[in-house]
Motif scaffolding. Structure first.
Motif, mmCIF file in Angstrom:
data_model
loop_
_atom_site.group_PDB
_atom_site.id
_atom_site.type_symbol
_atom_site.label_atom_id
_atom_site.label_comp_id
_atom_site.label_asym_id
_atom_site.label_seq_id
_atom_site.Cartn_x
_atom_site.Cartn_y
_atom_site.Cartn_z
ATOM 1 N N ARG A 35 38.053 3.502 -51.555
ATOM 2 C CA ARG A 35 37.330 2.808 -50.242
ATOM 3 C C ARG A 35 36.513 4.233 -49.474
ATOM 4 N NH1 ARG A 35 39.254 -1.861 -47.911
ATOM 5 N NH2 ARG A 35 41.384 -1.464 -48.394
ATOM 6 N N GLY A 36 37.551 4.956 -49.353
ATOM 7 C CA GLY A 36 36.766 5.911 -48.682
ATOM 8 C C GLY A 36 35.525 6.748 -49.268
ATOM 9 N N LYS A 37 35.550 6.982 -50.682
ATOM 10 C CA LYS A 37 34.391 7.414 -51.183
ATOM 11 C C LYS A 37 33.352 6.473 -51.167
ATOM 12 C CE LYS A 37 37.273 9.594 -54.665
ATOM 13 N NZ LYS A 37 37.661 9.840 -56.446
ATOM 14 N N LEU A 38 33.635 5.260 -51.370
ATOM 15 C CA LEU A 38 32.277 4.123 -51.366
ATOM 16 C C LEU A 38 31.896 4.323 -50.080
ATOM 17 C CD1 LEU A 38 30.762 2.070 -52.860
ATOM 18 C CD2 LEU A 38 32.504 0.355 -52.269
ATOM 19 N N ALA A 39 32.522 4.327 -48.919
ATOM 20 C CA ALA A 39 32.165 4.406 -47.594
ATOM 21 C C ALA A 39 31.403 5.581 -47.269
ATOM 22 C CB ALA A 39 33.390 4.325 -46.747
ATOM 23 N N ARG A 40 31.780 6.763 -47.749
ATOM 24 C CA ARG A 40 30.974 7.986 -47.623
ATOM 25 C C ARG A 40 29.431 7.708 -48.283
ATOM 26 N NH1 ARG A 40 35.831 10.247 -47.834
ATOM 27 N NH2 ARG A 40 35.826 10.721 -50.001
ATOM 28 N N HIS A 41 29.515 7.180 -49.368
ATOM 29 C CA HIS A 41 28.407 6.950 -50.218
ATOM 30 C C HIS A 41 27.346 6.039 -49.333
ATOM 31 C CE1 HIS A 41 26.379 6.722 -53.851
ATOM 32 N NE2 HIS A 41 26.104 5.685 -53.836
ATOM 33 N N LEU A 42 27.974 5.300 -48.610
ATOM 34 C CA LEU A 42 26.926 4.218 -47.952
ATOM 35 C C LEU A 42 26.845 4.665 -46.459
ATOM 36 C CD1 LEU A 42 28.641 1.041 -49.172
ATOM 37 C CD2 LEU A 42 26.573 1.906 -49.810
ATOM 38 N N ASN A 43 27.552 5.655 -45.910
ATOM 39 C CA ASN A 43 27.498 6.449 -44.710
ATOM 40 C C ASN A 43 28.082 5.426 -43.849
ATOM 41 O OD1 ASN A 43 26.872 8.264 -42.805
ATOM 42 N ND2 ASN A 43 24.803 7.531 -42.255
ATOM 43 N N VAL A 44 29.182 4.750 -43.841
ATOM 44 C CA VAL A 44 30.025 3.698 -43.260
ATOM 45 C C VAL A 44 31.347 4.079 -43.154
ATOM 46 C CG1 VAL A 44 28.177 2.067 -43.585
ATOM 47 C CG2 VAL A 44 30.306 2.228 -45.023
ATOM 48 N N ARG A 45 31.954 3.448 -42.232
ATOM 49 C CA ARG A 45 33.390 3.761 -41.754
ATOM 50 C C ARG A 45 34.213 2.838 -42.927
ATOM 51 N NH1 ARG A 45 35.103 4.097 -35.802
ATOM 52 N NH2 ARG A 45 36.926 3.065 -36.863
ATOM 53 N N ALA A 46 35.322 3.385 -43.556
ATOM 54 C CA ALA A 46 36.214 2.984 -44.559
ATOM 55 C C ALA A 46 36.787 1.633 -43.885
ATOM 56 C CB ALA A 46 37.235 3.778 -44.815
ATOM 57 N N ASP A 47 37.056 1.694 -42.498
ATOM 58 C CA ASP A 47 37.696 0.558 -42.069
ATOM 59 C C ASP A 47 36.745 -0.780 -41.843
ATOM 60 O OD1 ASP A 47 36.594 1.322 -39.863
ATOM 61 O OD2 ASP A 47 38.252 1.479 -38.771
ATOM 62 N N GLU A 48 35.505 -0.398 -42.003
ATOM 63 C CA GLU A 48 34.425 -1.532 -41.963
ATOM 64 C C GLU A 48 34.066 -2.085 -43.533
ATOM 65 O OE1 GLU A 48 31.416 0.499 -40.076
ATOM 66 O OE2 GLU A 48 31.938 -0.067 -38.182
ATOM 67 N N LEU A 49 34.848 -1.573 -44.526
ATOM 68 C CA LEU A 49 34.325 -1.843 -45.857
ATOM 69 C C LEU A 49 35.508 -2.886 -46.512
ATOM 70 C CD1 LEU A 49 31.975 -0.967 -47.679
ATOM 71 C CD2 LEU A 49 33.173 0.886 -48.283
ATOM 72 N N VAL A 50 35.303 -4.074 -46.856
ATOM 73 C CA VAL A 50 36.364 -4.917 -47.334
ATOM 74 C C VAL A 50 35.970 -5.001 -49.077
ATOM 75 C CG1 VAL A 50 37.163 -7.139 -47.686
ATOM 76 C CG2 VAL A 50 35.932 -6.460 -45.450
ATOM 77 N N LEU A 51 37.134 -4.449 -49.747
ATOM 78 C CA LEU A 51 36.896 -4.389 -51.079
ATOM 79 C C LEU A 51 36.772 -5.710 -51.650
ATOM 80 C CD1 LEU A 51 38.617 -1.163 -52.049
ATOM 81 C CD2 LEU A 51 36.282 -1.420 -51.586
ATOM 82 N N THR A 52 36.193 -6.399 -52.543
ATOM 83 C CA THR A 52 35.924 -7.475 -52.972
ATOM 84 C C THR A 52 35.684 -7.721 -54.691
ATOM 85 O OG1 THR A 52 33.557 -7.692 -53.072
ATOM 86 C CG2 THR A 52 34.779 -8.362 -51.093
ATOM 87 N N SER A 53 35.610 -8.709 -55.160
ATOM 88 C CA SER A 53 35.476 -8.612 -56.604
ATOM 89 C C SER A 53 34.031 -8.597 -57.018
ATOM 90 C CB SER A 53 35.937 -9.968 -57.235
ATOM 91 O OG SER A 53 35.269 -11.159 -56.473
ATOM 92 N N GLY A 54 33.147 -8.299 -55.943
ATOM 93 C CA GLY A 54 31.937 -8.326 -56.272
ATOM 94 C C GLY A 54 30.912 -9.030 -55.254
ATOM 95 N N THR A 55 29.369 -9.164 -55.312
ATOM 96 C CA THR A 55 28.786 -9.432 -54.242
ATOM 97 C C THR A 55 28.966 -10.966 -54.010
ATOM 98 O OG1 THR A 55 27.042 -7.935 -54.851
ATOM 99 C CG2 THR A 55 26.247 -10.070 -53.679
ATOM 100 N N THR A 56 29.394 -11.822 -55.092
ATOM 101 C CA THR A 56 29.454 -13.127 -54.989
ATOM 102 C C THR A 56 30.448 -13.370 -53.935
ATOM 103 O OG1 THR A 56 28.633 -13.596 -57.139
ATOM 104 C CG2 THR A 56 29.715 -15.266 -56.115
ATOM 105 N N PHE A 57 31.432 -12.589 -54.286
ATOM 106 C CA PHE A 57 32.745 -12.988 -53.311
ATOM 107 C C PHE A 57 32.414 -12.511 -51.731
ATOM 108 C CE2 PHE A 57 37.355 -13.388 -52.648
ATOM 109 C CZ PHE A 57 37.557 -12.872 -51.297
ATOM 110 N N ALA A 58 31.735 -11.278 -51.779
ATOM 111 C CA ALA A 58 31.291 -10.657 -50.591
ATOM 112 C C ALA A 58 30.644 -11.747 -49.592
ATOM 113 C CB ALA A 58 30.639 -9.416 -50.510
ATOM 114 N N ILE A 59 29.491 -12.251 -49.992
ATOM 115 C CA ILE A 59 28.690 -13.099 -49.690
ATOM 116 C C ILE A 59 29.377 -14.659 -49.064
ATOM 117 C CG2 ILE A 59 26.478 -14.568 -49.696
ATOM 118 C CD1 ILE A 59 25.375 -12.323 -51.222
ATOM 119 N N ASN A 60 30.280 -14.791 -50.117
ATOM 120 C CA ASN A 60 31.054 -16.163 -49.744
ATOM 121 C C ASN A 60 31.993 -15.984 -48.459
ATOM 122 O OD1 ASN A 60 30.825 -18.742 -51.478
ATOM 123 N ND2 ASN A 60 30.140 -16.867 -53.107
ATOM 124 N N LEU A 61 32.355 -14.511 -48.477
ATOM 125 C CA LEU A 61 33.333 -14.280 -47.469
ATOM 126 C C LEU A 61 32.473 -14.266 -45.834
ATOM 127 C CD1 LEU A 61 35.642 -12.890 -45.872
ATOM 128 C CD2 LEU A 61 35.030 -10.618 -46.776
#
Ligand SMILES: Cc1ncc(COP(=O)(O)O)c(C=O)c1O
Length: 405
Positions: free
Chosen positions: A73-99
């Protein structure tokens, strides 16, 4: 820094294989990307040496698994320049948009409200909003594009009327390759108090993405198109949104305390990660991020622009071939039609030549309706493709064209 792209390509075991006795030319990366050995090895190593459930056990393996999962989660957050606690890990975009649809939009929207989408959205950024609209009485508005496949920003502006509460826009079109100016779009939406959801599925594989610089409210992404395993992805959301959102799914991990007279929920992002997550997959996604960062997203983008220029030039030489999507700002995705040839026949015959392209509607029916076609063929590239493959592909196209016409 200059890269040895042949060595980069050698990192992908599958690209060494043959199909129908021909060297594989994999031009279907917009569908799913191939995986470097580093990603395969990281997933394998997790199962071989660290496998346990996350956050549920105090034993050593449990801690290792939790560290590996949260590390990803931390690696992905750094890659996107965001905080890790703002990043919900999902099964993909479909899940993320449905969320976002179920937890943010459903409780808020009401009759009279509108959801603004663009003509070039993937079904994953259309259907969840239609389901929300049906249940809330909100309506769907559509911002149109030019025949070149460019979003009409003036029309989009004009469509941002007072009732519009949410704007869903793709960062990069999976059919046209168009790179939308999402920073500018979100700036305009924000001025009008419209919440923005950017579908980043097709952007992450091709370019550096700095979410705060875009200024959106939510950013959805999928891991399998960016060298990661299938069933991985994330939703980034502004803290204030995530903190105010009720959970989408209930179960283990997402709670703070459960009593029969009421349950209190965990803080974001865990509030939105009910049940056992795809731990090994996300460990693999973390390795994918490391892999991409080691090459550098700017180097990847430059390499792909070279490949795209070559591909476009060669395809334009083929008689009767029409490219769908000619935006000046494009990722290495080229949809096309060949006069007199059915897309499925074309893709089937190309497959016999070892070339993998996708033919179909690409989960973008409204875009097909705009162009008045049932389907297109699509060649979608990644940095691991080569100029020689482009030549093999166009030679195969010419051969197949002769067979079909
Ligand atoms: C633009 C776009 N959005 C959303 C999706 C859905 O991604 P996933 O199926 O990984 O959830 C895709 C996948 O093809 C896509 O290209």
């Amino acid at each position: 820094m200059s890269h040895d792209w042949a060595r980069v390509r050698a990192d992908f075991p599958l690209l060494q294989r043959e199909v129908h006795g021909k060297p594989l030319v994999y031009f279907d990366s917009a569908n799913t990307g191939q995986k470097p050995a580093a990603v395969i090895d990281a997933t394998d190593a997790f199962y071989r040496s660290h496998n346990a459930n996350v956050s549920r056990a105090v034993h050593a393996l449990g801690n290792e698994a939790t560290e590996a999962y949260e590390g990803a989660r931390g690696k992905l957050a750094r890659h996107l320049n965001v905080r890790a606690d703002e990043l919900v890990l999902t099964s993909g975009t479909t899940f993320a948009i449905n969320l976002v649809a179920y937890s943010w939009a459903l409780p808020r929207l009401q009759p009279g409200d509108a959801i603004l989408l663009t003509r070039m959205e993937h079904h994953a950024n259309i259907v969840p909003w239609q389901l929300v609209a049906q249940r809330t009485g909100a309506t769907i508005k559509v911002a149109e594009i030019s025949t070149d496949g460019v979003l009409d920003l003036d029309a989009l502006d004009a469509a941002m009327t007072p009732g519009v509460k949410l704007l869903g826009v793709t960062h990069v079109s999976n059919v046209l390759g168009t790179i939308n100016p999402v920073g500018e779009i979100c700036r305009r939406a924000r001025k009008r108090g419209i919440t923005t959801v950017v579908d980043g599925s097709q952007a992450l594989p091709h370019m550096a993405v700095d979410i705060p610089a875009i200024g959106c409210d939510f950013y959805a992404l999928t891991g399998h198109k960016m060298c990661g395993p299938t069933g991985t992805g994330a939703l980034w959301g502004r803290r204030e949104h995530l903190a105010a959102m009720p959970p989408f799914l209930g179960g283990g991990e997402m709670i703070s305390e459960v009593r029969f007279d009421g349950t209190t929920f965990n803080d974001p992002p865990h509030r939105f990660e009910a049940g056992t997550p795809n731990i090994a997959g996300h460990v693999g996604l973390g390795a994918a991020v490391d892999y991409l960062d080691a090459i550098g997203m700017d180097a990847i983008a430059a390499r792909e622009q070279e490949l795209l220029a070559h591909l476009t030039e060669e395809m334009r030489r083929i008689d009767g071939l029409r490219i769908i999507g000619n935006a000046p700002d494009k990722a290495a995705v080229v949809s096309f039609l060949l006069q007199g040839a059915h897309g499925h026949d074309l893709a089937t015959l190309l497959d016999l030549e070892g070339v993998a392209v996708r033919s179909g509607h690409h989960c973008a029916h409204p875009l097909m309706q705009f162009y008045g076609v049932p389907a297109t063929c699509r060649a979608s590239l990644a940095f691991y493709n080569t100029h020689a493959e482009i030549d093999a592909f166009t030679a195969a196209l010419r051969k197949v064209r002769k067979l079909l016409l």
